[in-house]
Write a protein that holds these residues in place. Structure first.
Motif: not given
Length: 167
Positions: A12-14, A19-20, A38-40, A46-48
């Motif tokens: 599920g990589l975007k 961010f990734i 999860l957004r890094v 870090f936000l989920i």
């Protein structure tokens, strides 16, 4: 931020401009898996976004809040409990390269909200029966339990027969 080699096996990589995003989750013995995204960010935040059910509207959760939302509360070991899917296996965050950019201070705004919410708790209280003189414990975890306690406290002659937990 990360090389293609470091992220090649993550599901599920975007990639965004700052961010990734990867598929993540947290497993609870009681409720099972709670899935999220999860957004890094490059600033270390870090936000989920939770996707545990179709009706769930929890977005922008810190890792700690996501762990709590998924039912894995208490231990504060989110680096072990939150996982990402790599090669069809659940891998804890601490074993991935994603923590390379994590900065605790970047989650500060959410941290203050969590600390304020954490302070809003009650301890158990006791009321003495006017008839038998025993002290009875009142749990104060919900608004209803607090209301029951305060009603009993305001009663002039409270008795054990009015205690809500024996019914």
């Amino acid at each position: 931020m990360f090389t293609e080699e470091e992220l090649k096996d993550m599901e599920g990589l975007k990639r965004g401009s700052d961010f990734i995003e990867v598929k993540c989750g947290c497993t609870s013995k009681k409720y099972g898996d709670a899935i999220g995204r999860l957004r890094v960010f490059t600033n270390g935040q870090f936000l989920i976004s939770c996707e545990c059910t179709a009706a769930c509207d929890q977005e922008k959760l810190t890792p700690y809040d996501f762990e709590k939302h998924s039912g894995k509360e208490g231990t504060r070991r989110w680096k072990n409990h939150i996982w990402v899917v790599m090669n069809n296996k659940k891998v804890p965050l601490w074993r991935t390269v994603l923590l390379k950019y994590y900065k605790h201070a970047s989650n500060g705004a959410n941290e203050l909200r969590r600390l304020r919410a954490k302070r809003l708790f009650h301890r158990d209280k006791f009321i003495r029966c006017s008839k038998c003189k025993k002290e009875r414990r009142f749990r104060l975890r919900t608004d209803e339990e607090c209301r029951t306690y305060h009603d009993a406290l305001n009663a002039k002659r409270w008795k054990c027969a009015n205690w809500p937990y024996d019914k």
